[in-house]
Write an enzyme that holds these catalytic residues in place. Structure first.
Site, mmCIF file in Angstrom:
data_model
loop_
_atom_site.group_PDB
_atom_site.id
_atom_site.type_symbol
_atom_site.label_atom_id
_atom_site.label_comp_id
_atom_site.label_asym_id
_atom_site.label_seq_id
_atom_site.Cartn_x
_atom_site.Cartn_y
_atom_site.Cartn_z
ATOM 1 N N ILE A 189 0.859 -1.196 0.000
ATOM 2 C CA ILE A 189 0.000 0.000 0.000
ATOM 3 C C ILE A 189 0.890 1.239 0.000
ATOM 4 C CG2 ILE A 189 -1.791 1.308 1.207
ATOM 5 C CD1 ILE A 189 -2.668 -1.306 2.540
ATOM 6 N N HIS A 190 0.767 2.042 -1.059
ATOM 7 C CA HIS A 190 1.548 3.276 -1.188
ATOM 8 C C HIS A 190 0.799 4.201 -2.141
ATOM 9 C CE1 HIS A 190 3.165 2.175 -5.188
ATOM 10 N NE2 HIS A 190 3.016 0.953 -4.716
ATOM 11 N N GLY A 191 1.367 5.357 -2.417
ATOM 12 C CA GLY A 191 0.679 6.384 -3.194
ATOM 13 C C GLY A 191 0.194 5.938 -4.558
#
Length: 149
Positions: free
Chosen positions: A12-14
């Protein structure tokens, strides 16, 4: 309903939240990883990376397969994230039907060779990708919805 099944070693990241999330408008992100699921600090860290309007479930692979097969998330649009190609095979071996996987981010490290922008594979990962294709899985190499394959 799984709207995106993605392999991304950053989980989970930008790029997932903003890039794919803006386009797909998921209700939930399921992070399927045995090690992350067993570590409270990592669970909290990854859960905090999603905006409050997106629910986050961080589950071991067996829990992921069982809950998805049981229909627990059927009323939701789900992004399913795994860190390694072998986790896709594991979920399939646990009975989860998989038809398409987005290979969005497997970054450079020793022993990996560049296949696509943001996708580097070692010999074992190449073999796993071939096995996925043999099993009928379509591999999509886009980092973002607007990226060209």
């Amino acid at each position: 309903m799984i709207v995106l099944f993605r392999i991304d070693d950053r989980l989970i990241h930008g790029q997932v939240v903003l890039g794919w999330g803006t386009s797909l408008k998921p209700d939930r992100i399921i992070l399927a990883d045995d090690l992350v699921a067993s570590n409270e600090w990592e669970r909290d860290l990854y859960a905090s990376a999603a905006p409050p309007e997106i629910k986050v479930s961080i589950l071991a692979l067996t829990e992921t397969a069982a809950q998805l097969k049981a229909g627990i998330f059927d009323g939701e649009k789900v992004i399913l994230l795994v860190k390694h190609p072998k986790n896709v095979l594991s979920l399939m071996d646990l009975g989860l039907p998989v038809s398409e996987v987005n290979v969005g981010g497997l970054h450079y490290r020793e022993g990996r060779e560049k296949v696509l922008e943001n996708v580097y594979l070692d010999a074992d990962e190449r073999s796993i990708m071939r096995e996925l294709v043999k099993r009928g899985v379509t591999l999509d190499g886009r980092a973002l919805p607007s990226s060209k394959t």
